[in-house]
Design an enzyme around this catalytic site. Sequence first.
Site, PDB file in Angstrom:
ATOM      1  N   GLY A 153     -39.600  84.826  22.235  1.00  7.77           N
ATOM      2  CA  GLY A 153     -38.197  85.096  21.937  1.00  7.77           C
ATOM      3  C   GLY A 153     -37.601  86.133  22.879  1.00  7.77           C
ATOM      4  N   ASP A 154     -36.279  86.267  22.803  1.00  8.12           N
ATOM      5  CA  ASP A 154     -35.528  87.275  23.569  1.00  8.12           C
ATOM      6  C   ASP A 154     -35.666  87.109  25.076  1.00  8.12           C
ATOM      7  OD1 ASP A 154     -34.821  88.348  21.121  1.00  8.12           O
ATOM      8  OD2 ASP A 154     -36.535  89.717  21.089  1.00  8.12           O
TER       9      ASP A 154
ATOM     10  N   LYS B 263     -31.839  83.802  26.382  1.00  9.83           N
ATOM     11  CA  LYS B 263     -31.243  82.474  26.162  1.00  9.83           C
ATOM     12  C   LYS B 263     -29.722  82.544  26.024  1.00  9.83           C
ATOM     13  CE  LYS B 263     -33.885  82.113  22.523  1.00  9.83           C
ATOM     14  NZ  LYS B 263     -34.731  83.307  22.678  1.00  9.83           N
TER      15      LYS B 263
ATOM     16  N   ASN C 169     -32.301  85.286  12.228  1.00  5.46           N
ATOM     17  CA  ASN C 169     -33.382  86.035  12.887  1.00  5.46           C
ATOM     18  C   ASN C 169     -33.126  86.097  14.400  1.00  5.46           C
ATOM     19  OD1 ASN C 169     -33.821  83.249  12.977  1.00  5.46           O
ATOM     20  ND2 ASN C 169     -36.023  83.360  12.707  1.00  5.46           N
TER      21      ASN C 169
ATOM     22  N   GLY D 291     -31.074  86.749  17.841  1.00  8.39           N
ATOM     23  CA  GLY D 291     -30.043  87.679  18.322  1.00  8.39           C
ATOM     24  C   GLY D 291     -29.836  87.335  19.779  1.00  8.39           C
ATOM     25  N   HIS D 292     -28.749  86.651  20.082  1.00  9.80           N
ATOM     26  CA  HIS D 292     -28.490  86.181  21.445  1.00  9.80           C
ATOM     27  C   HIS D 292     -27.357  87.006  22.055  1.00  9.80           C
ATOM     28  CE1 HIS D 292     -30.428  81.998  20.480  1.00  9.80           C
ATOM     29  NE2 HIS D 292     -31.231  83.010  20.292  1.00  9.80           N
TER      30      HIS D 292
ATOM     31  N   GLN E 187     -35.515  81.846  18.990  1.00 15.05           N
ATOM     32  CA  GLN E 187     -36.909  82.311  19.084  1.00 15.05           C
ATOM     33  C   GLN E 187     -37.549  81.784  20.378  1.00 15.05           C
ATOM     34  OE1 GLN E 187     -36.009  80.886  15.593  1.00 15.05           O
ATOM     35  NE2 GLN E 187     -35.064  82.871  15.700  1.00 15.05           N
TER      36      GLN E 187
ATOM     37  N   ARG F 267     -39.395  96.531  21.604  1.00 17.18           N
ATOM     38  CA  ARG F 267     -40.195  95.332  21.875  1.00 17.18           C
ATOM     39  C   ARG F 267     -41.482  95.742  22.579  1.00 17.18           C
ATOM     40  NH1 ARG F 267     -34.967  92.459  24.380  1.00 17.18           N
ATOM     41  NH2 ARG F 267     -33.974  91.745  22.466  1.00 17.18           N
TER      42      ARG F 267
ATOM     43  N   SER G 209     -32.262  85.096  37.038  1.00 23.27           N
ATOM     44  CA  SER G 209     -31.238  85.976  36.484  1.00 23.27           C
ATOM     45  C   SER G 209     -31.565  87.393  36.921  1.00 23.27           C
ATOM     46  CB  SER G 209     -31.239  85.826  34.960  1.00 23.27           C
ATOM     47  OG  SER G 209     -30.387  86.777  34.369  1.00 23.27           O
TER      48      SER G 209
HETATM   49  P1  GDP Z   1     -32.156  85.913  23.596  1.00 20.73           P
HETATM   50  O1  GDP Z   1     -32.520  86.156  22.178  1.00 20.73           O
HETATM   51  O2  GDP Z   1     -33.124  85.016  24.288  1.00 20.73           O
HETATM   52  O3  GDP Z   1     -30.740  85.444  23.773  1.00 20.73           O
HETATM   53  O4  GDP Z   1     -32.271  87.326  24.343  1.00 20.73           O
HETATM   54  P2  GDP Z   1     -31.724  88.728  23.769  1.00 20.73           P
HETATM   55  O5  GDP Z   1     -30.245  88.747  23.869  1.00 20.73           O
HETATM   56  O6  GDP Z   1     -32.329  89.042  22.465  1.00 20.73           O
HETATM   57  O7  GDP Z   1     -32.397  89.737  24.798  1.00 20.73           O
HETATM   58  C1  GDP Z   1     -32.187  89.639  26.166  1.00 20.73           C
HETATM   59  C2  GDP Z   1     -31.640  90.985  26.651  1.00 20.73           C
HETATM   60  O8  GDP Z   1     -31.722  91.055  28.049  1.00 20.73           O
HETATM   61  C3  GDP Z   1     -30.173  91.182  26.342  1.00 20.73           C
HETATM   62  O9  GDP Z   1     -29.921  92.549  26.154  1.00 20.73           O
HETATM   63  C4  GDP Z   1     -29.467  90.692  27.608  1.00 20.73           C
HETATM   64  O10 GDP Z   1     -28.198  91.286  27.815  1.00 20.73           O
HETATM   65  C5  GDP Z   1     -30.440  91.150  28.649  1.00 20.73           C
HETATM   66  N1  GDP Z   1     -30.523  90.293  29.847  1.00 20.73           N
HETATM   67  C6  GDP Z   1     -30.446  88.938  29.938  1.00 20.73           C
HETATM   68  N2  GDP Z   1     -30.697  88.542  31.207  1.00 20.73           N
HETATM   69  C7  GDP Z   1     -30.950  89.671  31.917  1.00 20.73           C
HETATM   70  C8  GDP Z   1     -31.313  89.912  33.271  1.00 20.73           C
HETATM   71  O11 GDP Z   1     -31.471  89.007  34.095  1.00 20.73           O
HETATM   72  N3  GDP Z   1     -31.515  91.214  33.643  1.00 20.73           N
HETATM   73  C9  GDP Z   1     -31.374  92.254  32.773  1.00 20.73           C
HETATM   74  N4  GDP Z   1     -31.594  93.475  33.205  1.00 20.73           N
HETATM   75  N5  GDP Z   1     -31.032  92.052  31.483  1.00 20.73           N
HETATM   76  C10 GDP Z   1     -30.844  90.774  31.063  1.00 20.73           C
HETATM   77  P1  IMO Z   2     -34.250  85.110  19.453  1.00 22.11           P
HETATM   78  O1  IMO Z   2     -33.552  83.813  19.160  1.00 22.11           O
HETATM   79  C1  IMO Z   2     -37.789  87.574  19.018  1.00 22.11           C
HETATM   80  C2  IMO Z   2     -40.060  87.171  15.296  1.00 22.11           C
HETATM   81  C3  IMO Z   2     -40.069  88.335  14.351  1.00 22.11           C
HETATM   82  C4  IMO Z   2     -41.418  88.148  13.716  1.00 22.11           C
HETATM   83  C5  IMO Z   2     -41.550  86.634  13.596  1.00 22.11           C
HETATM   84  C6  IMO Z   2     -41.129  86.067  12.262  1.00 22.11           C
HETATM   85  O2  IMO Z   2     -33.327  86.274  19.554  1.00 22.11           O
HETATM   86  O3  IMO Z   2     -35.156  84.969  20.618  1.00 22.11           O
HETATM   87  P2  IMO Z   2     -38.835  85.723  10.970  1.00 22.11           P
HETATM   88  O4  IMO Z   2     -37.647  86.640  10.800  1.00 22.11           O
HETATM   89  O5  IMO Z   2     -38.507  84.465  11.679  1.00 22.11           O
HETATM   90  O6  IMO Z   2     -39.580  85.540   9.690  1.00 22.11           O
HETATM   91  O7  IMO Z   2     -39.843  86.560  11.926  1.00 22.11           O
HETATM   92  O8  IMO Z   2     -40.702  86.110  14.611  1.00 22.11           O
HETATM   93  N1  IMO Z   2     -38.703  86.683  15.670  1.00 22.11           N
HETATM   94  C7  IMO Z   2     -38.146  86.879  16.867  1.00 22.11           C
HETATM   95  N2  IMO Z   2     -38.598  87.584  17.933  1.00 22.11           N
HETATM   96  N3  IMO Z   2     -36.631  86.894  19.082  1.00 22.11           N
HETATM   97  C8  IMO Z   2     -36.187  86.163  18.038  1.00 22.11           C
HETATM   98  O9  IMO Z   2     -35.107  85.369  18.121  1.00 22.11           O
HETATM   99  C9  IMO Z   2     -36.933  86.167  16.843  1.00 22.11           C
HETATM  100  N4  IMO Z   2     -36.781  85.598  15.630  1.00 22.11           N
HETATM  101  C10 IMO Z   2     -37.888  85.902  14.926  1.00 22.11           C
HETATM  102  O10 IMO Z   2     -39.964  89.554  15.037  1.00 22.11           O
HETATM  103  O11 IMO Z   2     -42.424  88.601  14.585  1.00 22.11           O
HETATM  104 MG    MG Z   3     -32.899  87.751  20.890  1.00 26.22          MG
END
Ligand code: GDP
Ligand code: IMO
Ligand code: MG
Length: 421
Positions: free
Chosen positions: A12-13, A16, A38, A40-41, A222, A303, A410
């Site tokens: 995850g994270d 996306k 769950n 967070g984009h 995720q 993280r 990116s």
């Molecule tokens: P997602 O859940 O896959 O949408 O990712 P999140 O938003 O949870 O976490 C990604 C984090 O990295 C966010 O704070 C974005 O603003 C940041 N981010 C995304 N792409 C880049 C990148 O290429 N470089 C940097 N430094 N930050 C990035």
């Molecule tokens: P995005 O879409 C990162 C993790 C939680 C936990 C496990 C189960 O932003 O990438 P849940 O709430 O689904 O019961 O949690 O999955 N988890 C994530 N980790 N990014 C996410 O979403 C996540 N959604 C759930 O931290 O380990």
């Molecule tokens: Mg996220």
Amino acid sequence: MMVDVLLGLQWGDEGKGKIVDYFAPGYDIIARFQGGPNAGHTLYVNGNKVVLHQIPSGIFHANTVNLIGSGVVLDAVTLRKEAEKVAAFGIDCRKNLFISERTQLIVPTHRALDKASEMSKGESKIGSTLKGIGPAYMDKTGRNGLRVGDLLDKNFTTQYIKLRLKHQRLLDSFGFQEDISSWEEEFFEAIEFMRELKVVNGEYFINDRISKGSKVLAEGAQGSMLDVDFGTFPFVTSSNTISAGVCTGLGVAPQRIREVIGVTKAYCTRVGSGPFPTELNDETGEQLRKVGSEFGATTGRPRRCGWIDLVALNLACMINGVTQLVMTKADVLDGFETLQVCEEYVIAGRSTREVPYQMMKQEIVPQYRSFPGWKTDISTLKSESELPEKMKAYIQHINQYLGVPVKYISNGPGRDQIILS
Ligand code: GDP
Ligand code: IMO
Ligand code: MG
């Protein structure tokens, strides 16, 4: 045939949200197919940071239809708050957000059950976001859940009370005593708001539009290593996060799927508990967390950080049928002297390139190949030709190992910080 899929290949994270927002102008529909709040984009709109949990990341593009598919679990309270957040940018969710009738609802007692279940596990807790995801999917597969379409039924409140009573018995058995009456109040207010939104027969809605030539991007939540079947079970989420989830979560047939775009960080992170072979519990891990601002977008938790894991990524590419890669957060590696890439695991003295079915009961020793860092600020670069040679070598190796090309790099969180490779 016009559904492309964009999903996370790690835990995850991966970034996306930013990438979906970048690709959105090339699509007519952005559709979430699984997961719930769950997720967070994060994306940037006119320089403002926005984190989306329930609404697809195409919402800021006025001509894009955003669909919450039947495979999602939906928290009305989060949705309402998020609709207010996007309204501040002049976006009216009553116009370009559509929700499938079959989408399962998260009710307040699902959140309470999530909390009670995690508390009961003590040290071995999953590290859930506590948004009610597991209990809501349990009610789906257990055939008890309430769906968005039920909101229009005059017996909705009766159905809700029946479900709440069932949950209450479970909560009693956990000894859960928190007063959640304020959650319920909020829930019913949010339900009223939801009745103003466009609820559709999702599978017909999307297939009709595909037949008429609409291009769809399915937005994963995720990551593949959190998939309920193929992830690091039981430290996973409760849905199929992989490309197969698109078919069940939107009601589109496999032949409709064209590109599967896999997003991976240039390194690796995980939030919550569970195995993470390349985790760095040292200064280097700390540096990745600091430079990459690696704190959860949903819960704010730090993280866990480590090197890129090609063994795990190879599994993810295989089970998703990834056709192209997006490498995010490459800029975070700018200052590192040396980079490591995990190519094999050694388990009980034996080398393997396979992820074992369980990873907790045996020690996994990652085997690394070293690469010299590029020690260059890449965040302002615009084209592949400007990339440092050492970075090209790092990416080339990943391409070769995975047999899938890195098509985009990116180099910062901003919408325009992306390089076509
Ligand atoms: P997602 O859940 O896959 O949408 O990712 P999140 O938003 O949870 O976490 C990604 C984090 O990295 C966010 O704070 C974005 O603003 C940041 N981010 C995304 N792409 C880049 C990148 O290429 N470089 C940097 N430094 N930050 C990035
Ligand atoms: P995005 O879409 C990162 C993790 C939680 C936990 C496990 C189960 O932003 O990438 P849940 O709430 O689904 O019961 O949690 O999955 N988890 C994530 N980790 N990014 C996410 O979403 C996540 N959604 C759930 O931290 O380990
Ligand atoms: Mg996220």
